[in-house]
Write an enzyme that holds these catalytic residues in place. Structure first.
Site, PDB file in Angstrom:
ATOM      1  N   LYS A 189      -5.699  10.259  -1.085  1.00 44.06           N
ATOM      2  CA  LYS A 189      -4.966  11.294  -0.594  1.00 44.06           C
ATOM      3  C   LYS A 189      -3.864  11.938  -0.939  1.00 44.06           C
ATOM      4  CE  LYS A 189      -7.053   8.283   2.369  1.00 44.06           C
ATOM      5  NZ  LYS A 189      -6.137   7.303   3.171  1.00 44.06           N
TER       6      LYS A 189
ATOM      7  N   ASP B 201       1.047  -1.185   0.352  1.00 48.05           N
ATOM      8  CA  ASP B 201      -0.265   0.441   0.187  1.00 48.05           C
ATOM      9  C   ASP B 201       1.076   1.427  -0.176  1.00 48.05           C
ATOM     10  OD1 ASP B 201      -1.466   2.047   0.696  1.00 48.05           O
ATOM     11  OD2 ASP B 201      -3.117   0.928   1.958  1.00 48.05           O
TER      12      ASP B 201
HETATM   13  C1  LIG Z   1      -7.102   6.337   3.098  1.00 50.38           C
HETATM   14  C2  LIG Z   1      -6.644   5.365   3.030  1.00 50.38           C
HETATM   15  C3  LIG Z   1      -6.977   3.935   2.304  1.00 50.38           C
HETATM   16  C4  LIG Z   1      -8.829   3.778   2.912  1.00 50.38           C
HETATM   17  O1  LIG Z   1      -8.351   4.373   0.909  1.00 50.38           O
HETATM   18  P1  LIG Z   1      -9.929   5.129   1.336  1.00 50.38           P
HETATM   19  O2  LIG Z   1      -9.914   5.845  -0.184  1.00 50.38           O
HETATM   20  O3  LIG Z   1     -10.601   6.232   2.222  1.00 50.38           O
HETATM   21  O4  LIG Z   1     -11.085   3.951   1.063  1.00 50.38           O
HETATM   22  C5  LIG Z   1      -6.242   2.919   2.757  1.00 50.38           C
HETATM   23  N1  LIG Z   1      -4.270   3.073   3.170  1.00 50.38           N
HETATM   24  C6  LIG Z   1      -4.652   3.692   3.649  1.00 50.38           C
HETATM   25  C7  LIG Z   1      -2.907   3.978   3.687  1.00 50.38           C
HETATM   26  C8  LIG Z   1      -5.002   5.196   4.041  1.00 50.38           C
HETATM   27  O5  LIG Z   1      -4.174   5.567   4.044  1.00 50.38           O
END
Ligand SMILES: *Cc1c(COP(=O)(O)O)cnc(C)c1O
Length: 385
Positions: free
Chosen positions: A205, A180
């Site tokens: 983000k 991720d």
């Molecule tokens: C926010 C986030 C997610 C989930 O993403 P959404 O767009 O809110 O569904 C997954 N991994 C990390 C590290 C995040 O900060």
């Protein structure tokens, strides 16, 4: 343009990959193809471009996907309606009932919830391990392990794992490594180049970057996995709309300049917090005393815009500091141009309370924005008292 452009640098790719001027009108910006369906040449025959129905594919989304793949040095990217939808697609594509996955000890709370509450009901098992501890990861591997799920840096403790080593462990065990890459972004780190098989993003983000759109993406060089993900996405339907894809594409164009400024400001704030009497610990991989600093320096261009710290006076003081800023907005999420502050124990990570992923009660997390660094430093100083 009839010729394929040959951009190489990151910033050039962010602006041009998948984003040639519109062939029909010359529009410099990829249009928002706000359409659900496409005229066909004959029964069962699509026109050029192969578009039939926007759950399956949409040209604005295609442009975003080509740009994302180019930024991660990958062959394929698939955009989703959210980061969780992207993660869900990877989990449901790579895992079958009876399979096992190894999960970092401080993965995103929503990822843990999805695995712990949804995937387990589906017959998948998991083990939580400190992914920075190679022996612990090896010990957690089983014959039925199909995935290692890693975040580096992690949320909210900014832990660092060695992606190259994790990829080796995964591959020795016949498993795939998923990273991720939401916190680092491809500007700071390209996990596929380090041996990872799959990258997932919450494009909500840094990639979107302006806190105005929710989205996700999966990036991979694996053709078979891409086809499986495409099939699942088309079957289950977790696609972003054209406008959301367009907003994300617009955000991507400035990713490199935003990330440089996020990193500059985060470094300033980490240094200030380190010498602040009300702060007992600062979590930032750019600090030389951070346990993952050397690995981060090896696999990242810079250290990112996220900084966490422990308040020396405990939970209530941490809550007061989080509620006491004027510029930093008290909010969940991260990665936008504006600075945000939050208390993970009560907010983003409330769902992991009591689990192995529980976070310190005195922890405060900052998403450092791109405002003037002096203003941010002053605001934190006044909030800490
Ligand atoms: C926010 C986030 C997610 C989930 O993403 P959404 O767009 O809110 O569904 C997954 N991994 C990390 C590290 C995040 O900060």
């Amino acid at each position: 343009m009839s010729q394929e452009p040959a951009p190489t640098g990151f910033s050039t790719r962010a602006i041009h990959a998948g984003q040639e001027p519109d062939p029909r009108t010359g529009s410099v910006i990829v249009p928002i193809y706000q359409t659900s369906t496409y005229a066909q040449d004959g029964v069962g025959g699509t026109r050029e471009g192969d578009y039939e129905y926007s759950r399956t594919a949409n040209p604005t989304r295609t442009a975003l996907e080509e740009a994302l793949a180019a930024l991660e040095n990958a062959r394929h990217a698939l955009a989703f309606g959210s980061g969780m939808a992207a993660s869900d697609a990877v989990l449901r594509t790579a895992l079958r009932p009876g399979d096992h996955l190894v999960l970092g000890n401080d993965v995103y709370g929503g990822t843990f919830r999805l695995i712990d509450k949804v995937l387990t009901g589906w017959g998948v098992t998991y083990s939580v391990a400190h992914l920075s501890d190679v022996d612990a990861v090896r010990a957690a591997m089983r014959p039925e392990t199909k995935l290692i799920w890693c975040e580096s840096p992690t949320n909210p403790l900014l832990g660092i794992s060695d992606i190259t080593t994790l990829a080796e462990i995964a591959h020795e065990g016949g498993a795939k490594l998923v990273v991720d890459n939401t916190f680092a972004t491809p500007y700071l780190q390209t996990p596929l180049d380090l041996g990872a098989d799959v990258v997932v993003h919450s494009t909500t983000k840094y990639l979107g970057g302006h806190s105005d759109v929710v989205g996700g993406a999966v990036v991979t060089g694996d053709d078979e996995l891409r086809d499986q993900l495409f099939f699942l996405r088309n079957s289950a339907g977790a696609v972003p709309g054209a406008f959301d894809a367009w907003l994300t594409l617009r955000g991507l164009k400035t990713l490199s300049v935003r990330m440089e400024r996020h990193c500059d400001n985060a470094e300033r704030i980490a240094a200030m917090l380190q010498s602040h009497p009300k702060v007992s610990r600062v979590y930032y991989p750019g600090l030389s005393e951070h346990p993952g600093h050397d690995v981060a320096a090896k696999q990242m261009r810079r250290f990112g815009g996220m900084v966490s710290f422990d308040h020396a006076d405990g939970e209530q003081a941490a809550l007061d500091a989080a509620a006491g800023t004027r510029l930093f907005v008290l909010a969940e999420s991260l990665g936008g141009v504006e600075s945000l502050i939050e208390h993970p124990g009560r907010m983003t990570h409330a769902s992991v309370a009591g689990s192995l992923l529980q976070v310190p009660a005195e922890l405060v997390r900052l998403s450092v924005g791109i405002e003037d660094a002096e203003d941010l430093v002053d605001d934190l100083r006044q909030a800490l008292g």
